[in-house]
Design a protein around this motif. Structure first.
Motif, short mmCIF file in Angstrom:
data_model
loop_
_atom_site.label_atom_id
_atom_site.label_comp_id
_atom_site.label_asym_id
_atom_site.label_seq_id
_atom_site.Cartn_x
_atom_site.Cartn_y
_atom_site.Cartn_z
N GLY A 93 30.85 9.55 5.55
CA GLY A 93 32.26 10.05 6.01
C GLY A 93 32.45 11.56 5.77
O GLY A 93 33.77 12.10 5.60
N LYS A 94 31.66 12.40 5.96
CA LYS A 94 32.04 13.80 5.78
C LYS A 94 32.93 14.41 6.84
O LYS A 94 33.79 15.00 6.42
N SER A 95 32.85 13.74 8.05
CA SER A 95 33.27 14.42 9.32
C SER A 95 34.94 13.65 9.01
O SER A 95 35.79 14.51 9.43
N LEU A 96 35.02 12.55 8.87
CA LEU A 96 36.23 11.78 8.35
C LEU A 96 37.08 12.50 7.37
O LEU A 96 38.24 12.59 7.86
N ALA A 127 29.74 22.60 11.29
CA ALA A 127 28.49 23.29 11.28
C ALA A 127 27.37 22.11 11.41
O ALA A 127 26.06 22.16 10.73
N ASP A 128 27.65 20.90 11.67
CA ASP A 128 26.65 19.85 12.28
C ASP A 128 26.22 20.12 13.29
O ASP A 128 26.81 19.37 14.47
N LEU A 129 25.18 20.96 13.75
CA LEU A 129 24.82 21.39 15.08
C LEU A 129 23.95 20.16 15.48
O LEU A 129 23.55 19.95 16.74
N PRO A 133 27.31 17.11 16.40
CA PRO A 133 28.89 17.35 16.28
C PRO A 133 29.90 16.57 16.47
O PRO A 133 29.48 15.39 17.26
N SER A 134 30.86 16.34 15.85
CA SER A 134 31.90 15.66 15.78
C SER A 134 33.43 15.96 15.82
O SER A 134 34.39 15.43 16.27
N CYS A 135 33.44 17.02 15.05
CA CYS A 135 34.89 17.53 14.88
C CYS A 135 35.78 17.73 16.08
O CYS A 135 37.08 17.85 15.87
N ILE A 167 34.15 23.58 6.16
CA ILE A 167 32.96 23.36 6.80
C ILE A 167 32.22 22.07 6.80
O ILE A 167 32.00 21.64 5.80
N ASP A 168 32.18 21.33 8.03
CA ASP A 168 31.61 20.10 7.99
C ASP A 168 30.08 20.27 8.35
O ASP A 168 29.71 21.06 8.99
N SER A 169 29.48 19.53 7.79
CA SER A 169 27.97 19.86 7.65
C SER A 169 26.99 18.41 7.83
O SER A 169 27.50 17.43 7.53
MG LIG Z 1 29.50 14.16 10.73
#
Ligand SMILES: [Mg+2]
Ligand SMILES: Nc1ncnc2c1ncn2[C@@H]1O[C@H](COP(=O)(O)OP(=O)(O)OP(=O)(O)O)[C@@H](O)[C@H]1O
Length: 269
Positions: A93-96, A118-120, A123-125, A198-200
C-alpha cells in the motif's frame, strides 16, 4: 530564482488546463474536516479515497495520518520535510498511502506538496491524475531535462507530481548520483515548508530504496496486515533505524468500537 522554484512555478497542468484552484485551508478548529469544494470528478481512481469519498472513515484515517505526521515533524528540532514511504515487501500500500496522504496534506494545509515517484520499476503515482509517466525523474537524472519539464501539477490543491519517467534498469546508480543528491538538497533547503513525499519500491527487495532512505529526512513504513511478517518489520527497523517516523498500518481487520465498527479495508464498503 532556483531551479526547483522555477520548475514548480512553470509546472504545466496537463489534465485540466484552467487555472488550478487555490489551496484549500483547514478550518483551524476542525483540521480533519474534509474540504468542501474539491471536484471529485477530476480524479477517476476510486482508491484516492480522500477525494472520492472524503467523508468516509478511510479518508479520516488518512487525515489522522497527516496530523500525526505534522506532529512528528514539529516535534523534531530541525524540520525534516523529505519523507520516504516504503514497505518491507510489494503491494503493501505504499503508493496508496503516498497519494492519499499527499492529497490530504495539499487540501487542508497551506503547504505545497511534492510527490516524487521513485519507483522506477513500477511507477504508479501518475495514474490517478491521468498524467503521463514520462518525462519524469529518470529523464531529469539522465538527460539533464529541466525540472519544469518533468513536474506536473496534479490539479488538486497545491499538489505537484514528479512522475517516474522512462524505465531504467539500474536505479541505484541514478539515485546515488550527485544530481539526485543535489535535487533533494535543493528542494529540502530552499522550501522548508514544502512536504516532499517519495514513493519507493519495497526496501527489503531493492537496494535503491536504501539509498533513498539515506537521503530522506524520515521514513514512513507501510505495513499491510497479512502481507508483512514480524521478522520483515524487524529487518526494516534495523535497516532504517532512527529514520522511521512512523508506521502506517494498512488493511487492518481490527474493529474499532469508537468508529462504529469501522474496518480499514476500504474496498469492502
Ligand atoms: Mg507502489
Ligand atoms: N487497505 C487496503 N484494502 C484493499 N486494497 C488495498 C489496500 N491497500 C492497498 N490495496 C490494494 O493493493 C494493491 C497494492 O497497493 P499499492 O499499489 O498502493 O501498493 P504498493 O506497496 O505501492 O505496491 P508495489 O510494491 O507494487 O509498488 C492495489 O491494488 C491497492 O488498491
Amino acid at each position: 530564482m532556483g531551479r526547483i522554484e522555477e520548475a514548480l512555478e512553470k509546472a504545466v497542468r496537463r489534465i485540466v488546463p484552467d487555472t488550478p484552484p487555490p489551496p484549500l485551508r483547514a478550518d483551524d478548529n476542525t483540521p480533519s474536516t474534509p474540504p468542501a469544494n474539491m471536484d471529485p470528478e477530476q480524479v477517476t481512481d476510486e482508491r484516492l479515497v480522500v477525494i472520492k469519498r472524503p467523508h468516509s472513515p478511510e479518508a479520516e484515517e488518512f487525515r489522522k495520518l497527516k496530523e500525526a505526521l505534522f506532529k512528528e515533524i514539529k516535534r523534531r528540532e530541525t524540520f525534516g520535510n523529505v519523507i520516504l514511504i516504503t514497505s518491507a515487501g510489494p503491494r503493501e500500500g505504499k503508493s496508496l498511502v503516498t497519494l492519499n496522504l499527499a492529497v490530504s496534506l495539499a487540501q487542508e494545509h497551506d503547504h505545497t506538496v511534492l510527490v516524487i515517484d521513485a519507483d522506477l520499476r513500477k511507477p504508479s503515482c501518475h495514474r490517478p491524475f491521468g498524467i503521463e509517466v514520462a518525462p519524469g525523474l529518470s529523464d531529469y537524472l539522465t538527460d539533464n531535462l529541466p525540472l519544469s519539464r518533468v513536474m506536473v501539477r496534479s490539479g488538486v490543491g497545491n499538489l505537484v507530481i514528479l512522475p517516474a519517467g522512462k524505465q531504467i534498469t539500474t536505479p541505484c546508480e541514478l539515485f546515488s548520483s550527485n544530481t539526485m543528491r543535489q535535487m533533494i538538497q535543493e528542494i529540502k533547503h530552499r522550501y522548508p515548508d514544502r512536504i516532499i513525499l517519495i514513493d519507493s519500491p519495497p526496501i527489503l527487495s531493492f537496494a535503491e530504496t536504501r539509498i533513498l532512505a539515506d537521503q530522506a529526512d524520515a521514513t514512513i513504513l507501510v505495513v499491510r496486515e497479512k502481507l508483512c511478517t514480524l521478522e520483515s518489520i524487524q529487518e526494516c527497523l534495523k535497516l532504517l533505524q532512527n529514520k522511521i517516523i512512523g508506521i502506517a498500518y494498512n488493511g487492518s481487520t481490527v474493529q474499532y468500537n469508537h468508529q462504529n465498527g469501522y474496518n480499514y479495508e476500504y474496498d469492502k464498503n
